[in-house]
Design an enzyme around this catalytic site. Sequence first.
Site, PDB file in Angstrom:
ATOM      1  N   SER A 409       9.134  -2.797  -8.010  1.00  0.00           N
ATOM      2  CA  SER A 409       8.107  -2.001  -7.334  1.00  0.00           C
ATOM      3  C   SER A 409       7.911  -0.656  -8.036  1.00  0.00           C
ATOM      4  CB  SER A 409       8.497  -1.823  -5.865  1.00  0.00           C
ATOM      5  OG  SER A 409       7.423  -1.339  -5.109  1.00  0.00           O
ATOM      6  N   LYS A 434       7.512  -7.174  -8.918  1.00  0.00           N
ATOM      7  CA  LYS A 434       6.798  -6.912  -7.659  1.00  0.00           C
ATOM      8  C   LYS A 434       5.619  -5.991  -7.972  1.00  0.00           C
ATOM      9  CE  LYS A 434       7.219  -5.289  -2.907  1.00  0.00           C
ATOM     10  NZ  LYS A 434       6.215  -4.207  -2.958  1.00  0.00           N
TER      11      LYS A 434
END
Length: 520
Positions: A409, A434
């Site tokens: 992320s 991600k």
Amino acid sequence: MESLSPISTKFSNPNSLPSLLSPFSTFNHRRKSRKCKAWTLSFPCFSSYKTVTTQCKVQLNDRDLVKFDSDWRRSIGRGLFGVAAAAAAMFSVCCDSPALAESLTVAFPVSRAREVNTVQRTLVEAWGLIRETFIDPTFNHQDWDLQLQQTMVEMFPLKTADAAYNKISGMLSTLGDPFTRIISPKEYQNFRIGSDGNLQGVGIFINAEPRTGHLIVLSCIEGSPAARAGIHEGDELIEINGERLDGTDGETAAKKLRGRVGTTVTVKLHSGTGGGSDSGFREVKLSRDFIKLSPVSSAIIPHKTPDGHVSKLGYVKLSAFSQTAAAEMENCIHEMEAQDVCSYILDLRNNPGGLVKVGLDVAQIWLDGDETLVNTIDRDGNMLPINMVDGHAITHDPLVVLVNEGSASASEILAGALHDNGRAILVGHKTFGKGKIQSVTELHDGSALFVTVAKYLSPALHDIDQVGITPDVQCSTEMLNSPKESLLKDKSSASSLEADSCIMVAEHELDVQESKGTAS
């Protein structure tokens, strides 16, 4: 946060992506100049005395994204719908559109169970947010309005809030996106505490071992109850308060470890191989305390260059993108610059992410000018680059970033920004992958809805989602017995730094950078 798992990020308005730089915002759009078109969605209003249902329609205009009629309880009491003892609630959702905004009014059967009634309102609120902001406008190729109707009907006869919340989770699961989810008020408070950098617990970071599923202690926070009790990295967590943890994920176990300051929790651990005997097992009673999570730890490592010169190498470990991370890193780099550090290693390994805003703020510590930090793609396929504005890096010294499969992320956003702008070399292993951004909205009952609202690409337009970032240089994950001097601010990391083969590879790459004169 007692476990390490990819943490979702947030921004306040997916239709205005630069505003993702405002954390912990909730959606509350106001329409001032657009015409609002009203339309009505009907649901069965259930009679208390009959098994038959009657269709009830209500229309209510409002220009808020989610606005509930403040008098709905009184309206029910007056028998607004003309159905004996029937109850219905009203709300309005105003949906964004380039041309106009639509106001959706919903009437629904109100449960006699008060706690379920509260979750009914949460259901409609969550459904409306999904309808306006979810990245897939087809909602996984289904009729999203029909999903609300079906879920409301299924929720009506339930007796408990937990069962009702499960119905919301079931509705969200039909979207096919594991990152779009709802969490309870208590879970949301834990999430905010973790993002704020403070919590009440025992100070253990745990994660499930991928091959076996065993819960392994990754580290203990220095000075925490767990550290004082002698719990160590690599210990396996077997039980919490006498309850076996077989099949339990890291986050669930972490919730069991958290609690009010002064309360106690008993954990059973297994250390070493044990050989199948009980010799490796022990029970520890821990008293919960306030845990201060510092996302930044650092060390100054004397580094001998190929020409025999000894210089100072700054090692900075960023463990999470909490609210204080950027400010703490900025202070850390200033301190190292004052100590004549000549090159840097930024360690993002096993950093699961956090606040997107913080990831972008950290990138600006290392970059100049108006460089693109990340590209976002909204539900309509529109790409929007997010650029710095007249950035000024604290240092231009050579930089290597360490990543691995636990870097996710916001870690991937930061690594991509530094790599694609030519600021850093990546060393390690392919990242988690991600590449989606979630908004986080606190709902009326204190629960929170995480919604995937955008996809992101690196500045060089590399797709990260389910792909990850492949580093420039691979390194071995094994720890080598090669002693190295270090002047550590966090002395607990001394042994691992001295033997970390990836740091050795990073040092070699820094030497290569200097020999090529790539540092500006």
